[in-house]
Design a protein around this motif. Structure first.
Motif, PDB file in Angstrom:
ATOM      1  N   GLN A 312      43.398  49.568  48.236  1.00  0.00           N
ATOM      2  CA  GLN A 312      44.399  49.427  47.182  1.00  0.00           C
ATOM      3  C   GLN A 312      44.797  50.799  46.624  1.00  0.00           C
ATOM      4  O   GLN A 312      45.948  51.000  46.227  1.00  0.00           O
ATOM      5  N   PRO A 317      48.411  46.209  49.486  1.00  0.00           N
ATOM      6  CA  PRO A 317      48.323  45.056  48.578  1.00  0.00           C
ATOM      7  C   PRO A 317      46.967  44.373  48.655  1.00  0.00           C
ATOM      8  O   PRO A 317      46.245  44.494  49.650  1.00  0.00           O
ATOM      9  N   ALA A 318      46.640  43.623  47.596  1.00  0.00           N
ATOM     10  CA  ALA A 318      45.314  43.036  47.462  1.00  0.00           C
ATOM     11  C   ALA A 318      44.939  42.118  48.620  1.00  0.00           C
ATOM     12  O   ALA A 318      43.839  42.206  49.179  1.00  0.00           O
TER      13      ALA A 318
END
Length: 363
Positions: A312, A317-318
């Protein structure tokens, strides 16, 4: 050393192989198991017996795994203390390769660390190899690596050598047909045994027409243990990912989202692995195994969190970061569980000793 040959409805390749062995090693002990071939093949087995082989037979076809266990049982009872080299009856293994595996077994006996080591005759699959054999071994090898983190060049070879000390364990491994030989590889590391590949020739006679392998039924048996490993991990992964997504929406904390997701998914994974995946999962007390399992979870959780945080920080993105972290840690998790958590005794399976049938033994 004893040469063990399981045979089902063999042709003239079986007596020819035995004559070739006799030409090089006249006094070699050879055990042939007639896996319920029936009266039509009596002449072949009479020929085998006339060549001085021990013959183990029973009326109904039970499969290669059952035949191998019957042979191991005979050797343990009648020829104790001897190493065993298993070869197929269809002429795919040359005498030179059989003796090469036997020689490696003897060499491994004097290694300083003294670990019991099985020897695999490993084919290169170069040249004119039937497509189903080439693709089948490639698929099994890939699934085996994904499930265990170990790479073995030829998981389906029938030419294998086992030190005498392994016979009690060999008789306890599950599987009556072709899956038996893969189960041996899956359980070897769990029981502290090493695997030593040795290069051998790739031989297919008449496009392997003598093989009794059933592509659908036997492939399903072979792949079942591997797919079971992967399915358990994938189920935990889905639970973990779903809970992770829900928690990232509900709370503004990456740490709590990762910890909460892992707490739920690890509980699911522990129960599935203990009861359904690992053969010896229920042999150990649940509380002792649980403590070790959740200690592993804590270590992997820290690694997972560090990996996701680092990704991250690089603007990943997560959810993709989570996927990458899970894939990276999958092999480590399975390898540790198989080797240290869900392991049982090296000589007996949880369901008891090897299944037996009435056999007729002729020398």
């Amino acid at each position: 050393m004893v040469i063990l040959i399981p045979a089902y409805e063999p042709d003239g390749q079986l007596p020819a192989l035995i004559r070739s062995i006799r030409n090089v090693r006249p006094r070699a002990s050879i055990v042939v198991v007639d896996d319920g071939s029936g009266p039509a093949f009596r002449d072949v087995f009479d020929d085998v017996r006339s060549l001085g082989c021990h013959l183990v037979s029973y009326a109904r076809n039970r499969g290669k795994g059952f035949a191998l266990r019957a042979g191991f049982g005979f050797i343990a009872d009648k020829l104790p203390g001897r190493d065993v080299v298993c070869a197929d009856s269809d002429g795919q293994h040359t005498v030179a390769d059989i003796l090469r595996v036997a020689d490696r077994l003897r060499e491994n006996r004097v290694l300083p660390w003294g670990q019991a080591t099985m020897v695999l005759g490993s084919r290169s699959f170069a040249g004119n190899v039937p497509a189903r054999s080439r693709l089948g071994n490639a698929a099994t090898g890939l699934l085996f690596t994904l499930a265990t983190g170990e790479r073995i060049p030829d998981t389906q070879t029938g030419l294998r050598g086992y030190p005498a000390d392994l016979l009690p364990w060999l008789r306890s491994v599950r599987g009556d047909r072709y899956e038996f030989e893969l189960n041996l590889l899956l359980e070897a590391k769990t029981n502290g045994y090493a695997i030593d590949p040795v290069d051998i020739a790739t031989v297919y006679l008449d496009h392997n027409s003598g093989s009794h392998f059933r592509p659908l039924a036997d492939s399903a048996r072979i792949y079942a243990p591997l797919l079971k490993f992967l399915a358990s991990s994938f189920t935990a992964f889905l639970v973990d990912t779903l809970v992770f997504v829900l928690l990232t929406v509900a709370i503004d904390s990456l740490l709590l989202a990762v910890v909460g997701a892992r707490a739920v998914s690890s509980a699911v994974n522990f129960l599935v692995n203990r009861h359904l995946v690992f053969a010896h999962g229920r042999e150990q007390p649940a509380h002792a195994t649980g403590i070790r399992y959740f200690a592993l979870v804590a270590v992997l959780l820290a690694a997972n969190f560090g990996f996701v945080w680092a990704l991250q920080a690089m603007a990943v993105p997560a959810l993709p970061a989570k996927l990458l972290a899970e894939i990276a840690l999958l092999a480590i998790s399975f390898a540790v569980q198989q080797r240290f958590l869900f392991t049982g005794g090296a000589t007996m399976h949880a369901t008891g000793g090897p299944r037996r049938t009435r056999t007729h033994i002729r020398a």
